[in-house]
Design a protein around this motif. Sequence first.
Motif, PDB file in Angstrom:
ATOM      1  N   MET A 109       0.807  -0.991   0.087  1.00 28.86           N
ATOM      2  CA  MET A 109      -0.159  -0.148   0.020  1.00 28.86           C
ATOM      3  C   MET A 109       0.737   1.309   0.100  1.00 28.86           C
ATOM      4  SD  MET A 109      -3.422  -1.343   2.431  1.00 28.86           S
ATOM      5  CE  MET A 109      -2.397  -0.876   4.023  1.00 28.86           C
ATOM      6  N   PHE A 110       1.845   1.196   0.817  1.00 32.65           N
ATOM      7  CA  PHE A 110       2.979   2.419   1.095  1.00 32.65           C
ATOM      8  C   PHE A 110       3.430   2.748  -0.708  1.00 32.65           C
ATOM      9  CE2 PHE A 110       7.083   4.221   1.116  1.00 32.65           C
ATOM     10  CZ  PHE A 110       6.856   5.492   1.845  1.00 32.65           C
ATOM     11  N   ALA A 111       3.884   1.676  -1.313  1.00 30.67           N
ATOM     12  CA  ALA A 111       4.316   1.836  -2.651  1.00 30.67           C
ATOM     13  C   ALA A 111       3.276   2.527  -3.409  1.00 30.67           C
ATOM     14  CB  ALA A 111       4.805   0.644  -3.276  1.00 30.67           C
ATOM     15  N   ASP A 112       2.112   2.189  -3.390  1.00 27.72           N
ATOM     16  CA  ASP A 112       1.164   2.825  -4.079  1.00 27.72           C
ATOM     17  C   ASP A 112       0.899   4.242  -3.843  1.00 27.72           C
ATOM     18  OD1 ASP A 112       0.538   0.630  -5.646  1.00 27.72           O
ATOM     19  OD2 ASP A 112      -1.062  -0.180  -4.413  1.00 27.72           O
ATOM     20  N   ASP A 113       0.985   4.436  -2.357  1.00 23.76           N
ATOM     21  CA  ASP A 113       0.884   5.861  -1.970  1.00 23.76           C
ATOM     22  C   ASP A 113       1.729   6.671  -2.497  1.00 23.76           C
ATOM     23  OD1 ASP A 113      -1.608   5.092  -0.321  1.00 23.76           O
ATOM     24  OD2 ASP A 113      -0.343   4.889   1.406  1.00 23.76           O
ATOM     25  N   VAL A 114       3.056   6.348  -2.594  1.00 27.58           N
ATOM     26  CA  VAL A 114       4.042   7.241  -2.844  1.00 27.58           C
ATOM     27  C   VAL A 114       4.248   7.145  -4.450  1.00 27.58           C
ATOM     28  CG1 VAL A 114       5.171   7.540  -0.779  1.00 27.58           C
ATOM     29  CG2 VAL A 114       5.794   5.506  -2.143  1.00 27.58           C
ATOM     30  N   ARG A 115       3.607   6.458  -5.118  1.00 27.12           N
ATOM     31  CA  ARG A 115       3.791   6.182  -6.655  1.00 27.12           C
ATOM     32  C   ARG A 115       4.970   5.722  -6.901  1.00 27.12           C
ATOM     33  NH1 ARG A 115      -0.132  11.257  -7.238  1.00 27.12           N
ATOM     34  NH2 ARG A 115      -1.958  10.168  -7.401  1.00 27.12           N
ATOM     35  N   LEU A 116       5.539   4.626  -6.271  1.00 23.32           N
ATOM     36  CA  LEU A 116       6.689   3.917  -6.651  1.00 23.32           C
ATOM     37  C   LEU A 116       6.508   2.384  -6.921  1.00 23.32           C
ATOM     38  CD1 LEU A 116       9.261   5.301  -4.334  1.00 23.32           C
ATOM     39  CD2 LEU A 116       9.307   5.808  -6.634  1.00 23.32           C
ATOM     40  N   ALA A 117       7.080   1.750  -7.826  1.00 15.35           N
ATOM     41  CA  ALA A 117       6.977   0.080  -7.785  1.00 15.35           C
ATOM     42  C   ALA A 117       7.442  -0.457  -6.502  1.00 15.35           C
ATOM     43  CB  ALA A 117       7.950  -0.309  -8.869  1.00 15.35           C
ATOM     44  N   TYR A 118       6.625  -1.457  -6.295  1.00 20.01           N
ATOM     45  CA  TYR A 118       6.707  -2.379  -4.894  1.00 20.01           C
ATOM     46  C   TYR A 118       8.038  -2.685  -5.074  1.00 20.01           C
ATOM     47  CZ  TYR A 118       6.880  -6.048  -1.648  1.00 20.01           C
ATOM     48  OH  TYR A 118       7.022  -7.024  -0.860  1.00 20.01           O
ATOM     49  N   THR A 119       8.701  -3.022  -6.029  1.00 24.33           N
ATOM     50  CA  THR A 119      10.164  -3.537  -5.975  1.00 24.33           C
ATOM     51  C   THR A 119      10.860  -2.629  -5.502  1.00 24.33           C
ATOM     52  OG1 THR A 119      10.272  -3.350  -8.258  1.00 24.33           O
ATOM     53  CG2 THR A 119       9.675  -5.571  -7.732  1.00 24.33           C
TER      54      THR A 119
END
Length: 67
Positions: A1-11
């Motif tokens: 969810m954090f990756a989505d929030d900051v608009r970065l890829a999960y990896t």
Amino acid sequence: MFADDVRLAYTTVRSYRWVASRWPKKRRQAGISHTIHQVLASVPDEQERVEAVTNPPPGARPVPGMA
């Protein structure tokens, strides 16, 4: 969810987190880029890893604006 929030890829977030886990705040070196910390994060022995970042090889250039 954090990756989505900051608009970065999960990896990407996972990689940043892994590097941070290998370099606790007290071990990070000012003036040494994240990329160098990332490369040295793969050194399995903590003492060897810290030695490598605190005593860079001759001719290693500092990162502009990070000293």
